[in-house]
Design a protein around this motif. Structure first.
Motif, PDB file in Angstrom:
ATOM      1  N   LEU A 202      64.709 -43.625 -26.355  1.00 20.78           N
ATOM      2  CA  LEU A 202      63.883 -43.533 -25.143  1.00 20.78           C
ATOM      3  C   LEU A 202      64.788 -43.250 -23.950  1.00 20.78           C
ATOM      4  O   LEU A 202      65.735 -44.006 -23.692  1.00 20.78           O
ATOM      5  N   THR A 203      64.491 -42.169 -23.246  1.00 22.26           N
ATOM      6  CA  THR A 203      65.226 -41.868 -22.016  1.00 22.26           C
ATOM      7  C   THR A 203      64.275 -42.105 -20.847  1.00 22.26           C
ATOM      8  O   THR A 203      63.171 -41.541 -20.802  1.00 22.26           O
ATOM      9  N   VAL A 204      64.694 -42.962 -19.922  1.00 27.77           N
ATOM     10  CA  VAL A 204      63.853 -43.288 -18.762  1.00 27.77           C
ATOM     11  C   VAL A 204      64.367 -42.498 -17.563  1.00 27.77           C
ATOM     12  O   VAL A 204      65.540 -42.620 -17.196  1.00 27.77           O
ATOM     13  N   PHE A 205      63.496 -41.687 -16.978  1.00 28.01           N
ATOM     14  CA  PHE A 205      63.865 -40.888 -15.809  1.00 28.01           C
ATOM     15  C   PHE A 205      63.346 -41.619 -14.574  1.00 28.01           C
ATOM     16  O   PHE A 205      62.147 -41.661 -14.317  1.00 28.01           O
ATOM     17  N   GLN A 206      64.271 -42.210 -13.832  1.00 27.88           N
ATOM     18  CA  GLN A 206      63.908 -43.068 -12.693  1.00 27.88           C
ATOM     19  C   GLN A 206      64.247 -42.388 -11.376  1.00 27.88           C
ATOM     20  O   GLN A 206      65.376 -41.949 -11.175  1.00 27.88           O
ATOM     21  N   ARG A 207      63.250 -42.288 -10.491  1.00 27.79           N
ATOM     22  CA  ARG A 207      63.546 -41.748  -9.158  1.00 27.79           C
ATOM     23  C   ARG A 207      63.829 -42.890  -8.178  1.00 27.79           C
ATOM     24  O   ARG A 207      64.759 -42.832  -7.393  1.00 27.79           O
ATOM     25  N   THR A 208      62.973 -43.925  -8.212  1.00 23.81           N
ATOM     26  CA  THR A 208      63.183 -45.076  -7.327  1.00 23.81           C
ATOM     27  C   THR A 208      63.079 -46.346  -8.168  1.00 23.81           C
ATOM     28  O   THR A 208      62.065 -46.550  -8.844  1.00 23.81           O
ATOM     29  N   PRO A 209      64.095 -47.199  -8.166  1.00 26.97           N
ATOM     30  CA  PRO A 209      63.967 -48.439  -8.932  1.00 26.97           C
ATOM     31  C   PRO A 209      62.906 -49.353  -8.325  1.00 26.97           C
ATOM     32  O   PRO A 209      62.658 -49.306  -7.115  1.00 26.97           O
ATOM     33  N   ALA A 210      62.288 -50.149  -9.164  1.00 23.60           N
ATOM     34  CA  ALA A 210      61.190 -51.025  -8.708  1.00 23.60           C
ATOM     35  C   ALA A 210      61.625 -52.483  -8.771  1.00 23.60           C
ATOM     36  O   ALA A 210      62.426 -52.869  -9.618  1.00 23.60           O
ATOM     37  N   TYR A 211      61.082 -53.261  -7.858  1.00 23.62           N
ATOM     38  CA  TYR A 211      61.228 -54.716  -7.964  1.00 23.62           C
ATOM     39  C   TYR A 211      60.220 -55.180  -9.016  1.00 23.62           C
ATOM     40  O   TYR A 211      59.012 -55.006  -8.824  1.00 23.62           O
ATOM     41  N   SER A 212      60.735 -55.720 -10.099  1.00 21.37           N
ATOM     42  CA  SER A 212      59.825 -56.220 -11.124  1.00 21.37           C
ATOM     43  C   SER A 212      60.181 -57.658 -11.440  1.00 21.37           C
ATOM     44  O   SER A 212      61.354 -58.031 -11.474  1.00 21.37           O
ATOM     45  N   LEU A 213      59.151 -58.451 -11.652  1.00 25.45           N
ATOM     46  CA  LEU A 213      59.324 -59.889 -11.854  1.00 25.45           C
ATOM     47  C   LEU A 213      58.633 -60.278 -13.159  1.00 25.45           C
ATOM     48  O   LEU A 213      57.705 -59.589 -13.597  1.00 25.45           O
ATOM     49  N   PRO A 214      59.048 -61.367 -13.772  1.00 28.04           N
ATOM     50  CA  PRO A 214      58.448 -61.725 -15.066  1.00 28.04           C
ATOM     51  C   PRO A 214      56.951 -62.017 -14.938  1.00 28.04           C
ATOM     52  O   PRO A 214      56.506 -62.641 -13.973  1.00 28.04           O
ATOM     53  N   ALA A 215      56.184 -61.563 -15.953  1.00 29.05           N
ATOM     54  CA  ALA A 215      54.732 -61.774 -15.926  1.00 29.05           C
ATOM     55  C   ALA A 215      54.361 -63.156 -16.458  1.00 29.05           C
ATOM     56  O   ALA A 215      53.358 -63.735 -16.061  1.00 29.05           O
ATOM     57  N   TYR A 216      55.167 -63.661 -17.374  1.00 31.66           N
ATOM     58  CA  TYR A 216      54.848 -64.936 -18.045  1.00 31.66           C
ATOM     59  C   TYR A 216      53.443 -64.935 -18.620  1.00 31.66           C
ATOM     60  O   TYR A 216      52.678 -65.886 -18.460  1.00 31.66           O
ATOM     61  N   ASN A 217      53.104 -63.839 -19.285  1.00 31.98           N
ATOM     62  CA  ASN A 217      51.808 -63.830 -19.972  1.00 31.98           C
ATOM     63  C   ASN A 217      51.861 -64.798 -21.146  1.00 31.98           C
ATOM     64  O   ASN A 217      52.925 -65.054 -21.717  1.00 31.98           O
ATOM     65  N   ARG A 218      50.717 -65.350 -21.495  1.00 26.56           N
ATOM     66  CA  ARG A 218      50.641 -66.279 -22.636  1.00 26.56           C
ATOM     67  C   ARG A 218      49.194 -66.387 -23.081  1.00 26.56           C
ATOM     68  O   ARG A 218      48.283 -65.913 -22.381  1.00 26.56           O
ATOM     69  N   ALA A 219      49.017 -67.008 -24.252  1.00 24.83           N
ATOM     70  CA  ALA A 219      47.655 -67.255 -24.722  1.00 24.83           C
ATOM     71  C   ALA A 219      46.972 -68.206 -23.747  1.00 24.83           C
ATOM     72  O   ALA A 219      47.623 -69.088 -23.168  1.00 24.83           O
ATOM     73  N   THR A 220      45.674 -68.027 -23.568  1.00 28.04           N
ATOM     74  CA  THR A 220      44.955 -68.887 -22.618  1.00 28.04           C
ATOM     75  C   THR A 220      44.959 -70.330 -23.110  1.00 28.04           C
ATOM     76  O   THR A 220      44.563 -70.615 -24.246  1.00 28.04           O
ATOM     77  N   ASP A 221      45.411 -71.183 -22.243  1.00 27.68           N
ATOM     78  CA  ASP A 221      45.481 -72.603 -22.563  1.00 27.68           C
ATOM     79  C   ASP A 221      44.060 -73.191 -22.412  1.00 27.68           C
ATOM     80  O   ASP A 221      43.412 -72.993 -21.376  1.00 27.68           O
ATOM     81  N   PRO A 222      43.534 -73.912 -23.437  1.00 28.47           N
ATOM     82  CA  PRO A 222      42.154 -74.405 -23.365  1.00 28.47           C
ATOM     83  C   PRO A 222      41.868 -75.277 -22.135  1.00 28.47           C
ATOM     84  O   PRO A 222      40.781 -75.214 -21.559  1.00 28.47           O
ATOM     85  N   GLU A 223      42.861 -76.045 -21.703  1.00 29.04           N
ATOM     86  CA  GLU A 223      42.626 -76.909 -20.526  1.00 29.04           C
ATOM     87  C   GLU A 223      42.487 -76.079 -19.252  1.00 29.04           C
ATOM     88  O   GLU A 223      41.663 -76.378 -18.380  1.00 29.04           O
ATOM     89  N   TYR A 224      43.301 -75.049 -19.195  1.00 28.87           N
ATOM     90  CA  TYR A 224      43.243 -74.141 -18.034  1.00 28.87           C
ATOM     91  C   TYR A 224      41.882 -73.437 -18.006  1.00 28.87           C
ATOM     92  O   TYR A 224      41.214 -73.369 -16.963  1.00 28.87           O
ATOM     93  N   GLU A 225      41.452 -72.967 -19.175  1.00 28.97           N
ATOM     94  CA  GLU A 225      40.143 -72.298 -19.259  1.00 28.97           C
ATOM     95  C   GLU A 225      39.031 -73.268 -18.844  1.00 28.97           C
ATOM     96  O   GLU A 225      38.137 -72.918 -18.074  1.00 28.97           O
ATOM     97  N   GLN A 226      39.132 -74.505 -19.340  1.00 23.50           N
ATOM     98  CA  GLN A 226      38.110 -75.501 -19.043  1.00 23.50           C
ATOM     99  C   GLN A 226      38.073 -75.797 -17.540  1.00 23.50           C
ATOM    100  O   GLN A 226      36.992 -75.942 -16.953  1.00 23.50           O
ATOM    101  N   ALA A 227      39.251 -75.874 -16.937  1.00 20.91           N
ATOM    102  CA  ALA A 227      39.300 -76.167 -15.492  1.00 20.91           C
ATOM    103  C   ALA A 227      38.586 -75.052 -14.720  1.00 20.91           C
ATOM    104  O   ALA A 227      37.885 -75.314 -13.733  1.00 20.91           O
ATOM    105  N   TRP A 228      38.756 -73.818 -15.170  1.00 23.34           N
ATOM    106  CA  TRP A 228      38.057 -72.715 -14.506  1.00 23.34           C
ATOM    107  C   TRP A 228      36.561 -72.804 -14.747  1.00 23.34           C
ATOM    108  O   TRP A 228      35.753 -72.716 -13.811  1.00 23.34           O
ATOM    109  N   LYS A 229      36.182 -73.018 -15.997  1.00 20.97           N
ATOM    110  CA  LYS A 229      34.750 -72.969 -16.318  1.00 20.97           C
ATOM    111  C   LYS A 229      33.989 -74.135 -15.678  1.00 20.97           C
ATOM    112  O   LYS A 229      32.828 -73.988 -15.304  1.00 20.97           O
TER     113      LYS A 229
END
Ligand code: N01
Length: 534
Positions: A202-229
């Motif tokens: 893979l060759t990445v052709f970059q014109r301007t570098p980006a500020y990127s930060l970790p997403a910390y995606n994860r499976a939905t935690d049932p307690e978090y879902e419950q708090a929303w619902k």
């Protein structure tokens, strides 16, 4: 179906705002039709099927609020949904609320002409479909008009090439292929680590570098879902009153300068370790407004890039240094910088070594040729205005919207253009658009437009317009809001800088979704001040 049929309302686009517009406007008892270019619903989340495509706002809030049963029933498997889950959700909503019967698919609108004698819009599509309507609701997206840079020779390329937003449904196998990707915005940053896993190189052709930060995606935690619902009504109400149409809790929201350098570092380290990118950007209150505060945070992020990427020269190329952090849309990634530690990934700086042409066998830069089997254009969009102007819109006196917006878009309250009566934009230029959470802000704008239409019908009015002086007033408010931030400091798609020849104008209202709502409501309550009726 062919033939010119008459409707009260035509909606352009069956993305998230268009779907809700069908539901909401149908409640007014008006006849309506929705024209959609794709063969399915979901808009952005229908088209953008590139590897790694995923939303970067929590799905529990990046979802509809208009139906309590829907938000209780729906399950989001992940914190940040992948494209397929968002598309499945759009399909569920279309079926659950009986919206599909109002939509004509594979019907790309390419002409909108206002007939002033009739006070009606004449709508035509690429497939020959025509219709007329008293009102048009343009829910055709802020990021939909694809930007493929005009490199000479693209038609001679013997391999395959794709723009990320028009990705084939069947997917693209990368095994054994030499792949080149142009562009390192949110899209490129999501695609790079995924493509790198299977491509030979893979060759990445970059014109301007980006500020990127970790997403910390994860499976939905049932307690978090419950708090929303358990708290959806309260949380949705909070979102409707918030500047970004988002739900925020546990905010630490003080100036960088309220802390000692050691405290700042501790706060930033804790935020980097636990907060996703958008939350990280809210660690301090002045990152977006003070260049000094911004520089402290930007330097911290550059330090993180240097610590992840093993080759110091590559790390340096990946460090953004020419604009403040957050002045371009912040990116969130899963393993983006780590991908550059792989043996099969190469970075090319095309600002120092520009792409000169596409050849039959790859891409040529000033330094030489890169042989490729597949080229991926992650080169973004003619954002915010492109999806409107490409429809060939003409208003009063046959005026073309492209001419009207030649020096930059002008609108009144982000949804109405003087001389283009009865044409309502959702997420149009001068609205909070892409700087607010778009499903919630879109619901509000659709409700607002539905209210305007209901008032028009109740009063027996034929035409709603505005005047150039009111557009100027609103543009001034848009400019003043942007002037209090660092957004003008970057060459971003927010200011049209990614499209050669596009006027440099900050196109989005950054004064806050809450303030925007208030301004719209005030003008209506003030006897529809700034509007012109016939
Ligand atoms: O597009 P972009 P995108 N030669 O315009 C480069 C949303 N989104 O599709 O920065 C070489 O940001 C260009 O370089 P430069 C989100 O709002 C959300 O990535 O102009 N390079 C840049 O690197 C986002 O902001 C999600 O110098 C060229 C890249 O191509 C928006 O969509 C995910 C070039 C384009 O970056 C757009 O993102 C994805 C040329 N001629 C997208 N022309 C999530 O929710 C352009 N480039 C996570």
């Amino acid at each position: 179906m062919t033939g010119s049929e008459e409707y009260d309302v035509v909606i352009v686009g069956a993305g998230f705002s268009g779907l809700y517009a069908i539901h909401r406007i149908r409640q007014l008892g008006l006849s309506l039709r929705c024209f959609e270019a794709g063969d399915g619903v979901g808009g952005t989340w229908y088209w953008n099927r590139y590897p790694g495509a995923r939303v970067d706002i929590e799905s529990m809030q990046y979802s509809y609020s208009f139906d309590e049963g829907l938000q209780q029933d729906w399950k989001w498997p992940e914190y940040f949904s992948p494209q397929a889950d968002l598309e499945a959700y759009a399909n569920h909503v279309a079926d659950r609320f009986g919206l599909r019967e109002h939509i004509e698919f594979e019907t790309r609108v390419n002409r909108l002409r206002f007939d002033e004698a009739e006070n009606r819009w004449h709508i035509a599509a690429e497939n020959g479909r025509t219709a007329t309507a008293k009102y048009v609701v343009a829910a055709c997206g802020s990021l939909d008009a694809t930007n493929v840079p005009a490199f000479p020779g693209l038609d001679t390329f013997r391999g395959q090439w794709y723009h990320t937003s028009k990705w084939p449904k069947e997917g693209v196998p990368f095994e054994g292929k030499r792949v080149g990707i142009i562009g390192t915005g949110s899209t490129g940053i999501q695609a790079v680590p995924v493509i790198a896993r299977t491509a030979e190189h893979l060759t990445v052709f970059q014109r301007t570098p980006a500020y990127s930060l970790p997403a910390y995606n994860r499976a939905t935690d049932p307690e978090y879902e419950q708090a929303w619902k358990a708290n959806y009504p309260d949380r949705r109400a909070a979102m409707f009153g918030n500047f970004a149409a988002s739900y925020m809790e546990n905010e630490q929201y003080r100036s960088v300068f309220d802390y000692t350098p050691e405290e700042r570092l501790r706060i930033l380290e804790e935020a980097w370790a636990a907060r996703n990118g958008l939350l990280f950007m809210r660690t301090f209150s002045d990152i977006g407004t003070s260049l000094e505060a911004n520089t402290i945070v930007a330097e911290f992020v550059r330090g993180k890039i240097r610590s992840i990427v093993k080759d110091p020269a590559v790390a340096e190329m990946l460090c953004p240094k020419t604009y403040p952090i957050g002045a371009k849309r912040i990116c969130m990634d899963t393993g983006y910088f780590e991908a550059y530690n792989r043996d099969n990934v190469t970075l090319v700086d095309v600002r120092a070594d520009p792409i000169t042409e596409v050849t039959p066998t790859g891409l040529r830069t000033t330094a030489g040729e890169h042989e490729l089997d597949i080229i991926v254009f992650a080169t973004g969009f003619d954002a915010v205005t492109g999806s409107m102007t490409r429809m060939n819109v003409t208003g009063l006196d046959g005026r073309d919207l492209r001419d009207k917006w030649a020096d930059g878009p002008t609108t009144y309250l982000g949804f109405l253009v003087a001389g283009f009566p009865n044409l309502f934009m959702i997420h149009g230029p001068g609205s909070p658009g892409v700087l607010a959470q778009m499903i919630t802000a879109g619901e509000w704008q659709v409700d607002f437009v539905a209210g305007v239409i209901a008032d028009m019908e109740a009063a027996g009015r034929q035409r709603i317009d505005t005047a150039p002086e009111w557009e100027q007033r609103w543009n001034l408010e848009v400019e003043q809001a942007a002037g209090q931030t660092l957004y003008n400091e970057a060459d971003s798609w927010y200011v049209g800088a990614n499209i050669p020849g596009k006027p440099r104008v900050f196109m989005i209202y950054i004064g806050g979704f809450d303030r925007y709502k208030q301004r719209c409501a005030e003008q209506v309550a003030n006897g529809y001040e700034g509007f012109v009726f016939d």
